[in-house]
Design an enzyme around this catalytic site. Structure first.
Site, short mmCIF file in Angstrom:
data_model
loop_
_atom_site.label_atom_id
_atom_site.label_comp_id
_atom_site.label_asym_id
_atom_site.label_seq_id
_atom_site.Cartn_x
_atom_site.Cartn_y
_atom_site.Cartn_z
CE LYS A 9 -3.39 2.36 2.95
NZ LYS A 9 -2.52 3.56 3.14
CE LYS A 14 5.23 0.47 -2.58
NZ LYS A 14 4.51 1.52 -1.82
CE LYS A 40 4.91 8.50 -2.91
NZ LYS A 40 4.44 7.15 -3.25
CG ASP A 127 -2.38 2.17 -2.56
OD1 ASP A 127 -1.15 2.22 -2.70
OD2 ASP A 127 -2.97 2.57 -1.55
#
Length: 248
Positions: A9, A14, A40, A127
């Site tokens: 998620k 991570k 990102k 996700d």
């Protein structure tokens, strides 16, 4: 060449974990490549001391197939080869499709032959496990997938969905589930909840990362824990996890 993918998620830790595992493996003399598969584009931030790294998709949008590998690759801490796939223009396009495009473009440019990594780490947002984000677990990109979770309900839900996606590829020579990584948030019954998840998924918890402010302190220094605090207990946690992944 060993290829692993770490899913989980968003916000579960991570990228921090991938970067510290990469640093731990590089300490052992391995040539490691880390590929951030998240819009990102911050997966390798700590390995690069915050240096700006153009993403593969940005370079492709700007130059088409004429972009050079040197534009989208940086050598980070301990020699880790850093790549960020990037994402679509906000509000336009599909992030999952962008991952497919980015991985195809750098492969066509010969990135694996050029840098000859012993081990590749794909850092993947989990996700939503659509076709694009599932790409590293199929088509031969990754051999094994590790799922990061905490004891929080949404993290466990995402982990279960990722495991379901892996199971759907079973029997087609795609990536297998290597196990769960518990990144602790110190929520109630956390260990028991993740142990139950591992049992439900017929897998194991391969590593437990305790919550420690030293991780935030290292990030503020724009470093991995292994670089900023190499003699810390937390650094040894990442080293042990790297050893487990190697099969030591």
């Amino acid at each position: 060449m060993r290829k692993i993918a770490i899913y989980g998620k968003g916000g579960i830790g991570k990228s921090t974990t991938c970067a510290n595992i990469a640093a731990a493996l590089a300490e052992r003399g391995l040539k490691v490549m880390q590929i951030g598969c998240d819009p990102k584009a911050d997966s390798t931030y700590a390995l690069r001391h915050g240096e700006v790294l153009p993403t593969v998709l940005d370079s492709f949008r700007n130059k088409g197939n004429a972009f050079d590998l040197e534009e989208v690759v940086r050598i980070g801490y301990a020699g880790v080869v850093c790549v960020e796939a990037g994402g679509p223009v906000p509000g336009v396009g599909c992030a999952g499709r962008g991952i497919i495009t980015a991985l195809e473009k750098i492969e066509a440019k010969g990135v694996y032959d050029e840098y000859e990594p012993d081990l590749i780490i794909y850092d993947v947002l989990g996700d939503v496990v659509c076709g694009g984000f599932s790409m590293p677990m199929r088509d031969g990109y990754a051999d094994e997938v590790y799922i990061m979770t905490s004891g929080e309900n949404m993290a466990i839900y995402a982990a279960a969905n990722i495991a379901m996606a892996i199971d759907n590829f079973k029997g087609r020579d795609y990536a297998t589930l290597g196990g769960l990584i518990l990144n602790k948030r110190d929520v109630r019954n956390e260990d028991a909840k993740v142990a139950e998840l591992a049992e439900d998924l017929n897998t194991q918890i391969v590593g437990v990362i305790p919550r420690d402010e030293i991780v935030t302190d290292a990030e503020e220094k724009k470093m991995t824990v292994l670089e900023a605090y190499p003699d810390s207990d937390q650094a040894d946690v990442y080293r042990r996890l790297a050893s487990v992944i190697l099969g030591d």
